[in-house]
Design an enzyme around this catalytic site. Structure first.
Site, PDB file in Angstrom:
ATOM      1  CB  SER A 143      -0.881  -0.066   1.289  1.00 38.45           C
ATOM      2  OG  SER A 143      -1.492   1.332   1.400  1.00 38.45           O
ATOM      3  CE1 TYR A 156      -4.029  -2.023   5.309  1.00 34.37           C
ATOM      4  CE2 TYR A 156      -3.454   0.153   4.462  1.00 34.37           C
ATOM      5  CZ  TYR A 156      -3.666  -1.297   4.294  1.00 34.37           C
ATOM      6  OH  TYR A 156      -3.796  -1.530   2.864  1.00 34.37           O
TER       7      TYR A 156
HETATM    8  P1  NDP Z   1     -10.815  -6.410  -0.493  1.00 32.30           P
HETATM    9  O1  NDP Z   1     -11.521  -6.225   0.657  1.00 32.30           O
HETATM   10  O2  NDP Z   1     -11.779  -6.339  -1.572  1.00 32.30           O
HETATM   11  O3  NDP Z   1      -9.991  -7.566  -0.760  1.00 32.30           O
HETATM   12  C1  NDP Z   1      -9.250  -8.256   0.372  1.00 32.30           C
HETATM   13  C2  NDP Z   1      -9.090  -9.725  -0.090  1.00 32.30           C
HETATM   14  O4  NDP Z   1      -8.374 -10.256   1.057  1.00 32.30           O
HETATM   15  C3  NDP Z   1     -10.445 -10.422  -0.030  1.00 32.30           C
HETATM   16  O5  NDP Z   1     -10.395 -11.279  -1.141  1.00 32.30           O
HETATM   17  C4  NDP Z   1     -10.493 -11.418   1.167  1.00 32.30           C
HETATM   18  O6  NDP Z   1     -11.262 -12.610   0.932  1.00 32.30           O
HETATM   19  C5  NDP Z   1      -8.932 -11.394   1.441  1.00 32.30           C
HETATM   20  N1  NDP Z   1      -8.528 -11.832   2.726  1.00 32.30           N
HETATM   21  C6  NDP Z   1      -8.945 -11.285   4.053  1.00 32.30           C
HETATM   22  N2  NDP Z   1      -8.402 -12.023   4.967  1.00 32.30           N
HETATM   23  C7  NDP Z   1      -8.228 -13.107   4.524  1.00 32.30           C
HETATM   24  C8  NDP Z   1      -7.766 -14.568   4.984  1.00 32.30           C
HETATM   25  N3  NDP Z   1      -7.409 -14.404   6.434  1.00 32.30           N
HETATM   26  N4  NDP Z   1      -7.450 -15.492   4.233  1.00 32.30           N
HETATM   27  C9  NDP Z   1      -7.594 -15.202   2.800  1.00 32.30           C
HETATM   28  N5  NDP Z   1      -7.953 -14.276   2.426  1.00 32.30           N
HETATM   29  C10 NDP Z   1      -8.239 -13.010   3.150  1.00 32.30           C
HETATM   30  O7  NDP Z   1      -9.561  -5.146  -0.478  1.00 32.30           O
HETATM   31  P2  NDP Z   1      -8.553  -4.909  -1.609  1.00 32.30           P
HETATM   32  O8  NDP Z   1      -8.889  -5.566  -3.049  1.00 32.30           O
HETATM   33  O9  NDP Z   1      -8.393  -3.400  -1.489  1.00 32.30           O
HETATM   34  O10 NDP Z   1      -7.434  -5.486  -1.145  1.00 32.30           O
HETATM   35  C11 NDP Z   1      -6.249  -6.299  -1.565  1.00 32.30           C
HETATM   36  C12 NDP Z   1      -4.887  -5.821  -1.094  1.00 32.30           C
HETATM   37  O11 NDP Z   1      -4.524  -4.508  -1.363  1.00 32.30           O
HETATM   38  C13 NDP Z   1      -4.729  -5.871   0.400  1.00 32.30           C
HETATM   39  O12 NDP Z   1      -3.546  -6.199   0.804  1.00 32.30           O
HETATM   40  C14 NDP Z   1      -4.880  -4.147   0.703  1.00 32.30           C
HETATM   41  O13 NDP Z   1      -4.306  -3.942   1.884  1.00 32.30           O
HETATM   42  C15 NDP Z   1      -4.262  -3.596  -0.465  1.00 32.30           C
HETATM   43  N6  NDP Z   1      -4.458  -2.353  -0.783  1.00 32.30           N
HETATM   44  C16 NDP Z   1      -5.527  -1.984  -1.101  1.00 32.30           C
HETATM   45  C17 NDP Z   1      -6.016  -0.391  -1.419  1.00 32.30           C
HETATM   46  C18 NDP Z   1      -7.065  -0.095  -1.707  1.00 32.30           C
HETATM   47  O14 NDP Z   1      -7.505   1.366  -1.549  1.00 32.30           O
HETATM   48  N7  NDP Z   1      -8.015  -0.731  -1.852  1.00 32.30           N
HETATM   49  C19 NDP Z   1      -4.875   0.483  -1.439  1.00 32.30           C
HETATM   50  C20 NDP Z   1      -3.492   0.008  -0.809  1.00 32.30           C
HETATM   51  C21 NDP Z   1      -3.204  -1.481  -0.725  1.00 32.30           C
HETATM   52  P3  NDP Z   1     -11.930 -13.411   1.835  1.00 32.30           P
HETATM   53  O15 NDP Z   1     -12.759 -12.369   2.780  1.00 32.30           O
HETATM   54  O16 NDP Z   1     -13.219 -14.079   0.899  1.00 32.30           O
HETATM   55  O17 NDP Z   1     -11.190 -14.246   2.700  1.00 32.30           O
END
Ligand code: NDP
Length: 248
Positions: A143, A156
């Site tokens: 991020s 975070y």
């Molecule tokens: P989402 O919430 O849409 O996606 C997060 C994903 O992580 C989901 O698929 C969720 O799936 C999965 N996840 C959460 N906990 C677990 C777990 N214990 N085991 C397996 N999978 C897990 O958010 P984003 O797409 O935005 O996030 C993806 C990445 O991008 C993250 O690392 C986030 O920190 C990073 N990011 C996002 C930004 C943004 O603005 N959106 C900015 C900067 C970084 P499920 O719940 O089905 O397990």
């Protein structure tokens, strides 16, 4: 199709929504064989079905990145289904923002478990495979919070600072032929704000995300760029912000 991506086997954690889903769909459209992991199996099933009906190849399995056994089994699904693993995208993450003096200790633990330990488990599961083959690539999604910290994002950001350090250390230690890429997104459309339990902060985050976000496809294209380079080119770091995001 992209000949530099075609037939690569690419496993993506957190592929059930947002950035992970976009990476899976985009790389599959470029000809990669993708393996999707997350906890919401119904979502993965629907995304894999879409990819397959568009002519792509996809497998999926339930994955909890906080559990090493689950991550090892995830990598094994790639090996069993497609015979190899070329890229692991450590993307799963959670962002329950809060002020430190709200003492949401369980949420701090959750961020450490998913955002840091999840990536370590990915390394533990995939590095032996990559070292055996002297080939492979990690793509760790951090991020802009891996280099910036502000009120409510303290824990975070700390987890993402940690993953940035881990990623650079992994790059230096990983054996020959192994590439290590960090992709640091700015505000991107996804379900991430849903993990914020404080209703005021959640509303603020959702409003911010609505006013200034990249499509998750922009991050997927950055990942595709790094993956599609020739084997001797290691793209180490890509920071991708919306053009309107100036202050963090
Ligand atoms: P989402 O919430 O849409 O996606 C997060 C994903 O992580 C989901 O698929 C969720 O799936 C999965 N996840 C959460 N906990 C677990 C777990 N214990 N085991 C397996 N999978 C897990 O958010 P984003 O797409 O935005 O996030 C993806 C990445 O991008 C993250 O690392 C986030 O920190 C990073 N990011 C996002 C930004 C943004 O603005 N959106 C900015 C900067 C970084 P499920 O719940 O089905 O397990």
């Amino acid at each position: 199709m992209n000949p530099s991506i075609e037939n690569k086997v690419i496993a993506i954690t957190g592929a059930s929504s947002g950035i992970g889903e976009a990476i899976a769909r985009h790389l599959a459209a470029q000809g990669a064989k993708v393996v999707l992991g997350a906890r919401r199996i119904d979502k993965l099933e629907a995304i894999a079905a879409d990819i397959q009906s568009a002519g792509g190849e996809a497998a999926f399995t339930t994955l909890d990145v906080t559990q090493l056994d689950s991550m090892t089994a995830f990598v094994q699904v790639a090996l069993n289904t497609f015979g190899k693993l070329d890229v692991l995208v450590n993307n799963a993450g959670v962002m329950p923002l809060s002020y430190l003096n709200n003492y949401k200790v369980n949420e701090w633990h959750q961020m450490v478990d998913v955002n840091i330990k999840g990536v370590l488990h990915g390394i533990a599961a995939a590095l032996p495979v990559f070292e055996r083959n002297s080939s492979g690539q990690f793509v760790n999604i951090t991020s802009v919070g891996d280099r910036w910290v502000g009120p409510t994002s303290v824990v975070y950001s700390a987890t993402k600072f940690a993953v940035r350090a881990l990623t650079d250390g992994l790059r230096q230690e990983a054996g020959p032929g192994i590439r290590v890429t960090l992709v640091a997104p700015g505000a991107t459309e996804s379900e991430l704000a849903e993990s914020i339990s404080d209703p005021v902060l959640k509303k603020q985050a959702i409003e911010l995300f609505r006013s200034t976000t990249l499509s998750a496809n922009a991050i997927a294209r950055a990942v595709a760029f790094a993956v599609s380079q020739p084997d001797d080119v290691d793209v180490n770091e890509l920071v991708v912000r919306p053009i309107t995001q100036k202050n963090f």
